[in-house]
Design a protein around this motif. Structure first.
Motif, short mmCIF file in Angstrom:
data_model
loop_
_atom_site.label_atom_id
_atom_site.label_comp_id
_atom_site.label_asym_id
_atom_site.label_seq_id
_atom_site.Cartn_x
_atom_site.Cartn_y
_atom_site.Cartn_z
N GLU A 38 -21.59 -13.58 47.05
CA GLU A 38 -20.28 -13.13 46.56
C GLU A 38 -19.25 -13.15 47.69
O GLU A 38 -18.10 -13.56 47.50
CB GLU A 38 -20.41 -11.72 45.99
N GLU A 39 -19.66 -12.69 48.87
CA GLU A 39 -18.75 -12.66 50.02
C GLU A 39 -18.31 -14.08 50.39
O GLU A 39 -17.12 -14.33 50.65
CB GLU A 39 -19.45 -12.00 51.21
N ARG A 42 -15.90 -15.36 47.73
CA ARG A 42 -14.56 -14.78 47.86
C ARG A 42 -13.77 -15.43 48.99
O ARG A 42 -12.58 -15.73 48.85
CB ARG A 42 -14.66 -13.27 48.11
N ARG A 46 -10.37 -17.60 48.77
CA ARG A 46 -9.17 -17.19 49.50
C ARG A 46 -8.61 -18.34 50.33
O ARG A 46 -7.41 -18.57 50.37
CB ARG A 46 -9.50 -16.00 50.42
#
Length: 420
Positions: A38-39, A42, A46
């Motif tokens: 997930e990190e 993300r 971004r």
């Protein structure tokens, strides 16, 4: 053939790590794999907000699934063996499809590799933190970094394969659409409204419709010759035995020079510039020029411009008509003998072209003026009053110029004669 020497592999630092610590490291890393995925996702979103999100049947992003699966395979390989046992591999699918999607969306491989490097960097931070918690020795962690980047190479290989497949598919589709556009553009007779069809087909390959075009016909330097790099704006169809190309705005600044460089080593002809709707006319002239080149009546071994060989194209194409006219207007030479008849014909053509007296004709032919006077008297005796008729003089010059282009009459002996 001598046997290949055995590869010496150095002992893995993970051999010195107690199995309990290895299992603890793997268990924590596996448990945190979803959070790490997930990190990474993300951060990718971004940094690269333009990336499309493709969902699976359950509504979960395909990229997230691929990242999580890649982390899990990497950790499982560590738990089950060690990193001296070769690189772990992820089954093809997600990453190959990811590369394919990047190619179809027109992005570069550089951006794709940057995304992967970002993922490895974030994963290493998490693994380094876990290594400190579990007290994995630094040499083993350094080895883990190398293994991570080697693992990355495998993921990149899969994505590059997908990217190449997409690029090949796009190139093939573009060639197919370009071929259809050229077929419509070069058709002699159009059905319906050709302007609307041209606009639609040109838009599908991003080809701005020009006002004028010139059509080229090429002769291959070799059967398996690679297509010349004529530039993105030039339409090229290599499927023909004699490839065709459509040159937009052929008189634009720099266009002839670019074509000359791109077509080095090729032969053929480029027709005259015409309005877009009349491209078939330019093609006809180019095809006619190529036929004359193949017969040795135009210079071979280069790409010619039809506008520089207008006389040859006009006079040598209607052969039957010119030959029939020659039989009639040159009938007075029938009884002069081949050599003498040719000399009289050369003198007559020089006189018709110069409209001068014996000195001018003699200078053109490289003979004595008295010889010219003698031949001109014979010409007047053979043709009589007809030689003063403007229409007959025009027919004579037309026929004799055609014969000179075919090589049956000599060239005038004077310097600086421009091209027809």
């Amino acid at each position: 053939m001598p046997a290949r020497p055995a590869t010496v592999t150095s002992r893995s630092a993970w051999h010195d790590v107690p199995r309990l610590q290895v299992r603890r490291f793997a268990a924590i890393a596996m448990a945190e794999a979803p959070e790490l995925a997930e990190e990474i996702m993300r951060e990718i979103r971004r940094e690269y907000p333009h990336l499309p999100v493709v969902l699976d049947e359950s509504g979960e992003p395909m990229a997230l699934i691929g990242i999580r699966r890649a982390i899990e395979v990497f950790v499982q390989h560590l738990e089950n063996s060690d990193y001296s046992a070769g690189r772990p591999t992820v089954p093809p699918g997600v990453f190959q499809e990811f590369g394919r999607g990047e190619g179809l969306n027109g992005r570069s491989l550089d951006s794709l590799q940057a995304i992967y490097r970002m993922g490895v960097r974030l994963a290493w931070r998490r693994f380094a933190d876990i290594g400190q918690r579990v007290e994995i020795p630094p040499p083993a962690m350094y080895e883990l970094v190398d293994a991570g980047y080697e693992y990355l190479d495998g993921l990149v290989d899969q994505s590059v394969r997908g990217y190449a497949e997409a690029a090949a598919r796009q190139a093939g589709e573009r060639l197919r659409l370009q071929s259809r556009l050229m077929e419509l553009l070069l058709a002699e007779h159009h059905r319906g409204d050709p302007a609307d069809a041209l606009t639609e087909r040109a838009a599908r390959i991003g080809w701005p419709l020009p006002e004028n075009v010139a059509v080229g016909v090429l002769l291959r330097p070799a059967r398996e010759a690679v297509a010349p790099a004529v530039g993105q704006g030039v339409l090229l169809d290599m499927e023909y035995e004699q490839p065709r190309m459509v040159v937009p705005e052929p008189d634009a600044a720099g266009r002839p020079e670019l074509l000359h460089r791109a077509l080095t080593g090729w032969a053929g002809a480029i027709g005259p510039p015409v309005p877009l709707a009349q491209a078939a006319k330019s093609l006809r002239w180019a095809e006619a020029a190529v036929r004359l080149m193949e017969r040795g009546l135009l210079p071979a071994g280069e790409v010619l411009y039809c506008t520089e060989h207008t006389e040859a194209l006009v006079l040598l194409q209607p052969e039957e008509l010119i030959d029939d006219l020659a039989l009639r207007v040159l009938a007075p030479l029938a009884h002069c003998g081949p050599t003498h008849g040719r000399r009289l014909a050369e003198t007559l053509l020089a006189w018709l072209e110069t409209r001068g007296g014996a000195p001018e004709v003699a200078a053109r032919l490289g003979v004595h003026p008295q010889t010219v006077r003698y031949r001109l008297r014979q010409i007047r005796e053979l043709w009589g009053a007809e030689i003063d008729d403007p229409d007959r003089r025009f027919e004579l010059e037309l026929v004799l110029r055609a014969q000179r282009l075919r090589g049956t009459l000599g060239e005038p002996r004077r310097r600086g004669r421009g091209r027809a």
